[in-house]
Write an enzyme that holds these catalytic residues in place. Structure first.
Site, PDB file in Angstrom:
ATOM      1  N   PHE A 114       0.843  -1.191   0.000  1.00 29.94           N
ATOM      2  CA  PHE A 114       0.000   0.000   0.000  1.00 29.94           C
ATOM      3  C   PHE A 114       0.878   1.240   0.000  1.00 29.94           C
ATOM      4  CE2 PHE A 114      -4.452   1.227   0.521  1.00 29.94           C
ATOM      5  CZ  PHE A 114      -5.086   0.066   0.114  1.00 29.94           C
ATOM      6  N   GLN A 229      -7.789  14.776   3.289  1.00 35.01           N
ATOM      7  CA  GLN A 229      -7.069  13.984   2.302  1.00 35.01           C
ATOM      8  C   GLN A 229      -7.865  13.849   1.012  1.00 35.01           C
ATOM      9  OE1 GLN A 229      -6.331   9.480   2.707  1.00 35.01           O
ATOM     10  NE2 GLN A 229      -4.317  10.426   2.730  1.00 35.01           N
ATOM     11  N   HIS A 231      -8.033  11.668  -2.213  1.00 31.22           N
ATOM     12  CA  HIS A 231      -7.564  10.370  -2.685  1.00 31.22           C
ATOM     13  C   HIS A 231      -7.386  10.464  -4.204  1.00 31.22           C
ATOM     14  CE1 HIS A 231      -7.489   6.105  -3.566  1.00 31.22           C
ATOM     15  NE2 HIS A 231      -7.470   5.818  -2.280  1.00 31.22           N
ATOM     16  N   LEU A 241     -14.918   5.730  -4.587  1.00 31.77           N
ATOM     17  CA  LEU A 241     -13.532   5.304  -4.476  1.00 31.77           C
ATOM     18  C   LEU A 241     -13.171   4.070  -5.293  1.00 31.77           C
ATOM     19  CD1 LEU A 241     -11.023   6.215  -2.843  1.00 31.77           C
ATOM     20  CD2 LEU A 241     -11.435   4.207  -1.443  1.00 31.77           C
ATOM     21  N   GLU A 244      -6.957   2.147  -3.378  1.00 34.13           N
ATOM     22  CA  GLU A 244      -5.531   2.170  -3.641  1.00 34.13           C
ATOM     23  C   GLU A 244      -5.011   0.755  -3.901  1.00 34.13           C
ATOM     24  OE1 GLU A 244      -3.396   4.982  -1.220  1.00 34.13           O
ATOM     25  OE2 GLU A 244      -1.821   3.506  -0.917  1.00 34.13           O
ATOM     26  N   ARG A 275      -0.648   9.458  -0.756  1.00 35.36           N
ATOM     27  CA  ARG A 275      -1.773  10.022  -1.499  1.00 35.36           C
ATOM     28  C   ARG A 275      -1.642  11.506  -1.796  1.00 35.36           C
ATOM     29  NH1 ARG A 275      -6.343   6.646   1.809  1.00 35.36           N
ATOM     30  NH2 ARG A 275      -5.820   4.687   0.780  1.00 35.36           N
ATOM     31  N   HIS A 341     -11.579  12.520   0.712  1.00 36.93           N
ATOM     32  CA  HIS A 341     -11.637  11.151   1.167  1.00 36.93           C
ATOM     33  C   HIS A 341     -11.555  10.983   2.677  1.00 36.93           C
ATOM     34  CE1 HIS A 341     -11.196   6.883   1.019  1.00 36.93           C
ATOM     35  NE2 HIS A 341      -9.989   6.895   1.536  1.00 36.93           N
ATOM     36  N   ARG A 383      -2.682  11.043   5.897  1.00 35.72           N
ATOM     37  CA  ARG A 383      -2.822   9.678   6.378  1.00 35.72           C
ATOM     38  C   ARG A 383      -2.322   8.697   5.327  1.00 35.72           C
ATOM     39  NH1 ARG A 383      -6.739   5.497   5.428  1.00 35.72           N
ATOM     40  NH2 ARG A 383      -8.148   6.795   4.225  1.00 35.72           N
TER      41      ARG A 383
HETATM   42  C1  FAD Z   1     -14.619   4.765   0.323  1.00 37.52           C
HETATM   43  C2  FAD Z   1     -13.668   4.675   1.482  1.00 37.52           C
HETATM   44  C3  FAD Z   1     -12.694   3.693   1.508  1.00 37.52           C
HETATM   45  C4  FAD Z   1     -11.811   3.602   2.580  1.00 37.52           C
HETATM   46  N1  FAD Z   1     -10.868   2.625   2.563  1.00 37.52           N
HETATM   47  C5  FAD Z   1     -10.014   2.514   3.621  1.00 37.52           C
HETATM   48  C6  FAD Z   1      -9.039   1.486   3.653  1.00 37.52           C
HETATM   49  O1  FAD Z   1      -8.926   0.670   2.747  1.00 37.52           O
HETATM   50  N2  FAD Z   1      -8.223   1.414   4.736  1.00 37.52           N
HETATM   51  C7  FAD Z   1      -8.327   2.274   5.771  1.00 37.52           C
HETATM   52  O2  FAD Z   1      -7.567   2.147   6.712  1.00 37.52           O
HETATM   53  N3  FAD Z   1      -9.256   3.252   5.769  1.00 37.52           N
HETATM   54  C8  FAD Z   1     -10.103   3.400   4.715  1.00 37.52           C
HETATM   55  N4  FAD Z   1     -11.047   4.399   4.726  1.00 37.52           N
HETATM   56  C9  FAD Z   1     -11.222   5.242   5.895  1.00 37.52           C
HETATM   57  C10 FAD Z   1     -11.940   4.492   7.011  1.00 37.52           C
HETATM   58  O3  FAD Z   1     -12.974   3.732   6.457  1.00 37.52           O
HETATM   59  C11 FAD Z   1     -12.555   5.408   8.044  1.00 37.52           C
HETATM   60  O4  FAD Z   1     -11.649   6.343   8.457  1.00 37.52           O
HETATM   61  C12 FAD Z   1     -13.017   4.641   9.276  1.00 37.52           C
HETATM   62  O5  FAD Z   1     -13.805   3.551   8.892  1.00 37.52           O
HETATM   63  C13 FAD Z   1     -13.772   5.519  10.218  1.00 37.52           C
HETATM   64  O6  FAD Z   1     -14.397   4.736  11.209  1.00 37.52           O
HETATM   65  P1  FAD Z   1     -15.182   5.415  12.390  1.00 37.52           P
HETATM   66  O7  FAD Z   1     -15.616   4.315  13.271  1.00 37.52           O
HETATM   67  O8  FAD Z   1     -14.381   6.491  12.961  1.00 37.52           O
HETATM   68  O9  FAD Z   1     -16.437   6.139  11.723  1.00 37.52           O
HETATM   69  P2  FAD Z   1     -17.631   5.639  10.783  1.00 37.52           P
HETATM   70  O10 FAD Z   1     -17.513   4.246  10.376  1.00 37.52           O
HETATM   71  O11 FAD Z   1     -17.789   6.675   9.727  1.00 37.52           O
HETATM   72  O12 FAD Z   1     -18.877   5.691  11.735  1.00 37.52           O
HETATM   73  C14 FAD Z   1     -19.465   6.864  12.159  1.00 37.52           C
HETATM   74  C15 FAD Z   1     -20.626   6.514  13.029  1.00 37.52           C
HETATM   75  O13 FAD Z   1     -21.126   7.672  13.667  1.00 37.52           O
HETATM   76  C16 FAD Z   1     -22.510   7.719  13.579  1.00 37.52           C
HETATM   77  N5  FAD Z   1     -22.939   9.109  13.585  1.00 37.52           N
HETATM   78  C17 FAD Z   1     -22.403  10.137  12.882  1.00 37.52           C
HETATM   79  N6  FAD Z   1     -23.102  11.269  13.127  1.00 37.52           N
HETATM   80  C18 FAD Z   1     -24.078  10.950  13.999  1.00 37.52           C
HETATM   81  C19 FAD Z   1     -25.123  11.672  14.623  1.00 37.52           C
HETATM   82  N7  FAD Z   1     -25.334  12.971  14.385  1.00 37.52           N
HETATM   83  N8  FAD Z   1     -25.949  11.028  15.468  1.00 37.52           N
HETATM   84  C20 FAD Z   1     -25.779   9.703  15.705  1.00 37.52           C
HETATM   85  N9  FAD Z   1     -24.808   8.966  15.147  1.00 37.52           N
HETATM   86  C21 FAD Z   1     -23.968   9.578  14.305  1.00 37.52           C
HETATM   87  C22 FAD Z   1     -22.834   7.001  12.300  1.00 37.52           C
HETATM   88  O14 FAD Z   1     -24.126   6.480  12.344  1.00 37.52           O
HETATM   89  C23 FAD Z   1     -21.789   5.907  12.281  1.00 37.52           C
HETATM   90  O15 FAD Z   1     -22.249   4.799  12.998  1.00 37.52           O
HETATM   91  C24 FAD Z   1     -11.919   4.520   3.639  1.00 37.52           C
HETATM   92  C25 FAD Z   1     -12.882   5.504   3.611  1.00 37.52           C
HETATM   93  C26 FAD Z   1     -13.735   5.627   2.528  1.00 37.52           C
HETATM   94  C27 FAD Z   1     -14.679   6.759   2.453  1.00 37.52           C
END
Ligand code: FAD
Ligand code: SF4
Ligand code: SF4
Ligand code: FES
Lengths: 570, 326
Positions: A114, A229, A231, A241, A244, A275, A341, A383
């Site tokens: 990666f 970031q 992407h 997306l 990568e 990136r 991203h 990142r």
């Molecule tokens: C398309 C894509 C591909 C990616 N690929 C990778 C990868 O290959 N490797 C990697 O390391 N990272 C990757 N990332 C980044 C990574 O997915 C995220 O940074 C990570 O999953 C974030 O997890 P989290 O638990 O912080 O938040 P999230 O999974 O975004 O969860 C947020 C939570 O908060 C809740 N929430 C938000 N606002 C409110 C509100 N007002 N009231 C109640 N609940 C709320 C939502 O319901 C959700 O449950 C990718 C991101 C994207 C967009």
């Protein structure tokens, strides 16, 4: 009023991981605006980093250094060291919970290359790693059903802060419109990122920085928000997306002249440079007229990988390009462009995810944050791919442990339910009661257009100034926004309006931080200040909200324990 | 010129029943159905409600019925489903509607919880690293693990339509993922549970679920794998398995012309519960429900459409059983 020991807002990787850590020990509530399995973590494709050394030599030390360098030296080294050290055990635990990882010939978790990582250390589940991890935790959460109360499809409205400590939240039940208070000893935000303010974005509709702005409005500063970031491989026109992993598996990028242009920008790492570097290179090619047919996209070439490899390793990618652009990457290159991203910035926390407010690391008792909504900061200015699923898993786990310890000793401090209900309802009434003439859709479209054009991959003083003026005007117009749905049942129009108010506010914070940061570092590239400036800007931005919404900037030093900043070459 | 969108409108607080409302949408080139729903919401009627999040076919939020069949709005090109300038969009089936296109998903989640959808490892074995699993073994659970919990299969399943107690396709696909996971220690208990009434044998192989499934999870295929595994592991002495054996005899004639593809549905239930009075009584509610929905088994056996396919499946079923006996 509802009462729990701990309330976690967010059910992505970070929120669920924390909940599982505490389940059975204290009474945990999880509040989420979408069902847990629908959190944005599920969209992550490529992999999750850990120096497991399964397919080649690797070490925690190397992961540590790669991440520091990748962050353009803005990452806090104490936190990065902690994260990279915790990585293998965190992944092993997830495997033990049942995560369906892809496997190598020995039956170990398979690992791939990666960008920015000097060894193949991305553990993956085909090209749906986030989905595999999220569903594993979702499964575990059902196992602990008796110990975790889920409030699915509840929307966070306010953070209850009294005497500088967090004491609960208010929320709206989306299903019936009821506003409710949760009184808690400990509050943990895991609400995800803020990439939705850009026109071209890989983020879900839900990524509107709600938690970050809720904390901000409650008086907590936010850190490094100007670092977004971009992407390099978003599907043209959509921003969806193309992982990568496409490049990790051997795909490359071609400009309109058919050149592998990365040769000019990162001779040794080529397409697998970090990136920020690849996105800037792409944008430069496009700006200088070398996009495909002179247009604003370039090509991602995968054909040489062959049908079999594409079907095995990148099935979802292939399907997305077929569904959304009608392009089958087995036979044709995929048109792509940089897409917003990942949110490097967020709620400032220490290595145990305890929220802090200043350079002295003053804590907010009872308030924790983890995952993309938090800024530890392990990603600094940029990142590395696969480090954020890791961040969410490692710090979700750490936050769970730290919050548990705090909660076991804490008690429910007093709150005034009536006051809190009043404040929460006011947020809704401001939108519902006013007649309103402005279209939310117009405001949102103009916001996204402005952010993508002026606050995107490249930024200038002039563009940022324009954006600042425009955002102010949009905020003003928003005060008069029209919400036609006055009903209580599943009122998605009011949710979208609340999300828009968050987007408008954090966009202003992004612009303020970007204007003040007169240098180029990681995801923040200033055309007028093209060099990194360690003398003046090797520091974190802390944005405070003052008065009725103005931004005041302060700064916080970077933790440098081992690696002195040097020039970044790939 | 715009296309006509007939979308279902309903508010359980005020409406007695749902009605279709017509909107005209000028469909931009390359627009997905979700884009069009948003055009309606953002430009024409802000009160129109539906779920969405990722808009990249991975979160499972946006499943709706389009021209009568479940699909993901974000994964569907609008042009592909607009027929003669029209398209009809309704909420998922088999679930109560809350508002417009939004259904109450609780029954769906509850059915999922019934299959104990988490790994139960052998706690006596300790590993300091990850457990090993061969690529080959991992592939057995790969397909089921792609499920995004969108509910499309649940919506269009014919058995759920008459029997809400049926576990349903998504839950069974999820169960397959654990039964075939080399790291799980409860395979037998799981198979036993799944062999009970309302479990894997209640599926009628109509294949709606696999046809509607937007991922590789394809529940019917997983159900067939589960059944084969159940028979291999000796879980044949139960109502579910007897049901399928009766079915097999009914379509009969692998050799001669005898059964000739005639499916005697009246005979089927008898075989499956055995010939006890209690067993027959236990069928009554299902039978009555079927009759009420106009789905009563025809008195004269009908020829199964794809008899060749079904036979192939049962031949395989027989082979597996023989292998299992060896
Ligand atoms: C398309 C894509 C591909 C990616 N690929 C990778 C990868 O290959 N490797 C990697 O390391 N990272 C990757 N990332 C980044 C990574 O997915 C995220 O940074 C990570 O999953 C974030 O997890 P989290 O638990 O912080 O938040 P999230 O999974 O975004 O969860 C947020 C939570 O908060 C809740 N929430 C938000 N606002 C409110 C509100 N007002 N009231 C109640 N609940 C709320 C939502 O319901 C959700 O449950 C990718 C991101 C994207 C967009
Ligand atoms: S094949 Fe079985 S599970 Fe699938 S829809 Fe038909 S009856 Fe339901
Ligand atoms: S099995 Fe397929 S249709 Fe059913 S919920 Fe899973 S992804 Fe959706
Ligand atoms: S919006 Fe997520 S699957 Fe369609």
């Amino acid at each position: 009023m509802r009462k729990h020991d701990v309330v976690i807002v967010g059910s992505g990787l970070a929120g669920l991981r924390a909940a599982i850590e505490m389940a059975g020990r204290v009474d945990v509530a999880v509040v989420t605006k979408v069902y847990p399995s629908r959190s944005h973590s599920g969209a992550a494709q490529g992999g999750v980093a850990a120096a497991m050394a399964n397919s080649s030599e690797d070490s925690v030390e190397s992961h540590f250094f790669d991440t520091v360098k990748g962050s353009d030296y803005l990452g806090d080294q104490d936190a990065i060291e902690m994260m990279t050290k915790d990585a293998p055990v965190t992944i092993t635990e997830l495997e033990k919970m049942g995560c369906v990882f892809s496997r190598d010939e020995q039956g170990r978790i398979a690992q791939r290359e990666f960008g920015g990582h000097s060894h193949p250390r991305a553990c993956y589940a085909a090209d749906r790693t986030g989905h595999a991890l999220l569903h594993t935790l979702f499964e575990q959460s059902m196992k602990y059903k008796k110990n975790i109360t889920f409030y699915s499809e509840f929307y966070l409205l306010t953070l209850i802060m009294e005497e500088g400590t967090a004491r609960g939240i208010t929320m709206m039940n989306i299903k019936n419109g009821d506003v409710e208070v949760i009184h808690a000893k400990t509050v943990l935000f895991a609400t995800g990122g803020y990439g939705r303010a850009f026109k071209i974005t890989s983020n879900a509709f839900a990524c509107t920085g709600d938690g970050i702005m809720t904390a901000y409005r409650a008086g907590v500063p936010v850190e490094d928000m100007e670092f977004v970031q971009f992407h390099p491989t978003g599907l043209y026109g959509q921003g969806i997306l193309m992982s990568e992993a496409c490049r990790g598996e051997g795909g490359y990028l071609l400009n309109g002249k058919g050149e592998r242009f990365m040769e000019k920008y990162a001779k040794s790492k080529m397409e697998l440079a970090p990136r920020d570097i690849v996105s800037r290179a792409e944008q430069t090619e496009i700006n200088e007229g070398r996009g495909i047919d002179g247009k604003d996209f370039i090509n991602l070439e995968l054909r040489h990988l062959g049908r079999e490899k594409i079907l095995e390793r990148l099935p979802q990618i292939r399907q997305l390009a077929i569904d959304f652009l009608g392009v089958d990457c087995i036979d044709h290159p995929i048109p792509i462009q940089p897409t917003a991203h990942y949110s490097m910035g967020g709620i400032p926390v220490d290595v145990d995810c305890h929220v802090i407010t200043d350079a002295e690391k003053t804590k907010v008792p009872g308030f924790y944050a983890a995952g993309e909504c938090a800024c530890v900061s392990v990603h600094g200015a940029n990142r590395l791919g696969t480090n954020s699923l890791l961040d969410a898993s490692v710090f979700g786990r750490r936050a769970g442990k730290a919050a548990l310890e705090f909660t076991l000793k804490a008690k429910h401090e007093k709150i005034s339910e009536a006051d809190e209900m009043r404040k929460a309802k006011k947020r809704l009434d401001d939108l519902l009661v006013t007649p309103g003439t402005e279209s939310a859709n117009d405001i949102r479209t103009e916001l996204k257009e402005t952010m993508s054009t002026h606050v995107g991959v490249y930024r200038t003083e002039e563009g940022l100034r324009f954006a600042q003026g425009k955002l102010k005007a949009l905020r003003h117009r928003f005060k008069n926004v029209r919400v036609t749905d006055k009903g209580k049942l599943f009122n998605t129009e009011i949710i979208e309006a609340l999300e828009l108010s968050n987007m408008l506010e954090y966009s202003e914070v992004i612009v303020a931080g970007a204007m003040a940061r007169k240098e180029s570092r990681g995801g923040h590239a200033r055309v007028d200040y093209p060099k990194r400036d360690d003398v003046n800007f090797l520091r974190h931005t802390l944005a405070h909200r003052i008065g009725d919404g103005a931004v005041r900037l302060k700064y916080k030093p970077v933790s440098i324990t081992k690696y002195q900043p040097e020039e970044r070459k790939y | 010129m715009g296309a006509k969108f007939f979308v279902s409108r309903y508010n359980s607080e005020v409406d007695a029943k749902a009605h279709l409302q017509e909107f005209t949408v000028v469909v931009p080139k390359g627009a997905t159905l979700l884009d069009c729903l948003n055009i309606i919401k953002w430009e024409q009627d802000g009160t129109f409600s539906f779920r969405m999040s990722c808009r990249s076919a991975i979160c499972g939020s946006c499943a709706v019925r389009v021209n009568g069949h479940a699909r993901l709005a974000c994964k569907t090109q609008a042009a592909d489903v607009i027929v003669d300038g029209e398209v009809t969009i309704e909420p998922l089936g088999n679930l109560p509607v809350i508002r417009d296109l939004i259904v109450d998903l609780e029954p769906f989640w509850e059915s999922l919880e019934r299959v104990k959808p988490w790994l139960v490892p052998d706690e006596t074995k300790k590993f300091d690293r990850e457990r090993l699993q061969s690529h080959h073994d991992q592939l057995k659970i790969d397909a089921a693990s792609t499920c995004i919990m969108c509910g499309s299969c649940y919506s269009d399943c014919n058995v759920l339509n008459v029997d809400k107690m049926f576990l349903g396709p998504a839950s069974l696909a999820k169960a397959q993922r654990f039964v075939f996971d080399t790291r799980d220690s409860e395979k037998e208990a799981r198979l036993d549970f799944l062999s009970q009434v309302n479990g894997m044998w209640d599926c009628t192989h109509c294949a709606e679920c696999s046809t509607r499934c937007p991922t590789e999870a394809k529940p019917l295929e997983r159900i067939i794998e589960l059944r084969q595994e159940a028979v291999n592991s000796g879980f044949t002495n139960n109502n579910g398995a007897r049901h399928v054996l009766g079915f097999r005899e009914s379509i009969g004639g692998f050799k001669g012309k005898g059964g000739g593809g005639m499916l005697n549905e009246n005979y089927l239930p008898l075989r499956s519960v055995g010939l006890s009075l209690g067993g027959m009584l236990s069928l009554l509610p299902v039978g009555i429900r079927m009759i009420m929905r106009g789905k009563n088994p025809p008195m004269i056996p009908h020829i199964i459409d794809k008899i060749g396919e079904v036979r192939k499946m049962f031949r395989r079923f027989d082979e597996y059983r023989k292998e299992g006996e060896k």
